[in-house]
Design an enzyme around this catalytic site. Structure first.
Site, PDB file in Angstrom:
ATOM      1  N   GLU A 108      39.357  38.670  38.133  1.00 52.10           N
ATOM      2  CA  GLU A 108      38.221  37.753  38.249  1.00 52.10           C
ATOM      3  C   GLU A 108      37.851  37.124  36.906  1.00 52.10           C
ATOM      4  OE1 GLU A 108      37.283  36.346  40.945  1.00 52.10           O
ATOM      5  OE2 GLU A 108      35.325  37.213  41.314  1.00 52.10           O
ATOM      6  N   THR A 120      30.474  26.565  38.957  1.00 55.50           N
ATOM      7  CA  THR A 120      29.794  27.836  38.707  1.00 55.50           C
ATOM      8  C   THR A 120      29.163  27.818  37.311  1.00 55.50           C
ATOM      9  OG1 THR A 120      31.460  28.887  40.053  1.00 55.50           O
ATOM     10  CG2 THR A 120      30.103  30.362  38.754  1.00 55.50           C
TER      11      THR A 120
HETATM   12  P1  ADP Z   1      34.240  30.912  44.911  1.00 56.88           P
HETATM   13  O1  ADP Z   1      33.163  29.933  44.686  1.00 56.88           O
HETATM   14  O2  ADP Z   1      34.898  30.789  46.228  1.00 56.88           O
HETATM   15  O3  ADP Z   1      33.783  32.318  44.601  1.00 56.88           O
HETATM   16  P2  ADP Z   1      35.725  31.292  42.730  1.00 56.88           P
HETATM   17  O4  ADP Z   1      34.647  31.265  41.715  1.00 56.88           O
HETATM   18  O5  ADP Z   1      36.132  32.563  43.333  1.00 56.88           O
HETATM   19  O6  ADP Z   1      35.311  30.436  43.903  1.00 56.88           O
HETATM   20  O7  ADP Z   1      37.012  30.755  42.039  1.00 56.88           O
HETATM   21  C1  ADP Z   1      37.517  29.512  42.015  1.00 56.88           C
HETATM   22  C2  ADP Z   1      38.277  29.330  40.690  1.00 56.88           C
HETATM   23  O8  ADP Z   1      39.274  30.346  40.511  1.00 56.88           O
HETATM   24  C3  ADP Z   1      39.017  28.019  40.687  1.00 56.88           C
HETATM   25  O9  ADP Z   1      38.839  27.474  39.390  1.00 56.88           O
HETATM   26  C4  ADP Z   1      40.476  28.397  40.872  1.00 56.88           C
HETATM   27  O10 ADP Z   1      41.365  27.496  40.230  1.00 56.88           O
HETATM   28  C5  ADP Z   1      40.552  29.766  40.228  1.00 56.88           C
HETATM   29  N1  ADP Z   1      41.616  30.614  40.830  1.00 56.88           N
HETATM   30  C6  ADP Z   1      42.626  31.213  40.170  1.00 56.88           C
HETATM   31  N2  ADP Z   1      43.393  31.912  41.022  1.00 56.88           N
HETATM   32  C7  ADP Z   1      42.881  31.762  42.247  1.00 56.88           C
HETATM   33  C8  ADP Z   1      43.231  32.262  43.531  1.00 56.88           C
HETATM   34  N3  ADP Z   1      44.285  33.038  43.738  1.00 56.88           N
HETATM   35  N4  ADP Z   1      42.444  31.915  44.564  1.00 56.88           N
HETATM   36  C9  ADP Z   1      41.379  31.117  44.383  1.00 56.88           C
HETATM   37  N5  ADP Z   1      40.983  30.611  43.202  1.00 56.88           N
HETATM   38  C10 ADP Z   1      41.725  30.928  42.125  1.00 56.88           C
END
Ligand code: ADP
Length: 313
Positions: free
Chosen positions: A128, A181
């Site tokens: 993460e 975010t």
């Molecule tokens: P959410 O709002 O759904 O929680 P996230 O904060 O989890 O979204 O993450 C999105 C970010 O993480 C994007 O910038 C994306 O490019 C990056 N990322 C890297 N690897 C992944 C992955 N396997 N799946 C989703 N997002 C990813």
């Protein structure tokens, strides 16, 4: 033949009202479907269903999480990870956390379960960090463990699985707008008044207690975020209308999922969740905003192994 596994890693709702950065819940059937295959070359390779997401294993959270676990176990193995997502990244539904949790769960299973799911949390958190720059557990913990989880402490890490009424449903709506975010983090105040803190921790304790005793009135009274929601909701079109509709249709409560823009309603049962899904749809249709609606029970177990015959599209 190289050892393979197919797994499901659920999407999640973090914060869940009063639990900013500490509470999370797992959704069912919404998340990442992944196939992982061990190799002897030590290399990590990623392929993704979503062409907009990175496949570089040092940037994709699945690669970073898998590497953290393999290093910890001093394993010389590598892994090929094929990820099929059915939640969009950046929705606020823990998209990256599903991949990080699924990667460490899958690798751990392929290596004969050297660690428990709880012990896998720090390695999923390491993944993460690649997406948000910070090691959060409020999405990866429920994705791995299922149900509702509480991060009681980050230092040292202390993750608790909570009891909850299994009849609960969640309706989540994801409006297709971009909320960075980093922007929504910047908006938050660094300091809050003691009065506000007291009200918020009263709600958090009430919520956890209501879940444990299946006291729906207490859950409902406590599902209020007085600190983060009033600020972040400014970035979500129609937020007050969604919240009002959720309340009028019988939701226990309604707030922002993670850092948004998704909004979730917690419901006593499926029929309430369906009604709220229809109401959310009507609101965003009227505002002419494209959106996805997810209606889901709480996933009790978190990451799970699928049958080898399961078709990952
Ligand atoms: P959410 O709002 O759904 O929680 P996230 O904060 O989890 O979204 O993450 C999105 C970010 O993480 C994007 O910038 C994306 O490019 C990056 N990322 C890297 N690897 C992944 C992955 N396997 N799946 C989703 N997002 C990813």
């Amino acid at each position: 033949m190289d050892k393979s596994i197919k797994i499901f890693a659920p999407a999640t709702v973090a914060n869940v009202g009063p639990g900013y950065d500490v509470l999370g819940l797992a959704l069912d059937n919404i998340g990442d479907y992944m196939e992982l295959t061990l190799n002897d070359s030590g290399v990590i390779k990623i392929s993704m269903s979503d062409p907009d997401l990175p496949t570089d294993p040092e940037i994709n959270v699945a690669g970073v999480a898998a590497r953290a676990l393999l290093n910890h176990l001093k394993s010389k193995k590598g892994v090929t990870i094929n990820i099929h997502k059915n939640v969009k990244a950046g929705s606020g539904l823990g998209s990256s956390a599903s991949s990080a949790a699924g990667a460490v769960y899958g690798v751990n299973e392929l290596l004969g379960q050297p660690l428990t799911k709880l012990e896998l949390v720090p390695f999923a958190m390491a993944g993460e960090t690649a997406s948000s720059g910070k090691a959060h557990a409020d999405n990866v913990a429920p994705s791995l463990l299922g149900g509702f989880t509480l991060v009681r402490s980050y230092n040292p890490l202390d993750v608790i699985k909570l009891s909850y009424p299994t009849s609960l449903y969640v309706t989540a709506v994801h409006p297709h707008i971009e909320v960075k975010t980093s922007d929504s983090k910047k908006m938050l105040k660094k300091e809050i008044s003691l009065e506000l803190a007291v009200a918020q921790w009263g709600n958090l304790a009430g919520f956890v207690s209501g879940l444990a005793s299946s006291d729906f009135d207490l859950i409902s009274r406590s599902l209020e975020d007085l600190i983060v929601e009033p600020i972040r909701s400014m970035l979500i079109p129609g937020f007050e209308t969604l919240k009002e509709a959720a309340k009028n249709n019988g939701a226990l409560g309604c707030s922002i999922s993670g850092s948004g823009p998704s909004v979730f309603a917690l419901c006593e049962n499926k029929s309430v969740a369906d009604k709220i899904g229809a109401a959310f749809k009507g609101i965003y249709n009227q505002l002419d905003i494209n959106h996805d609606i997810h209606i889901s029970q709480i996933n009790p177990k978190g990451c799970k192994t699928l049958e080898p015959s399961y078709e990952i599209l």
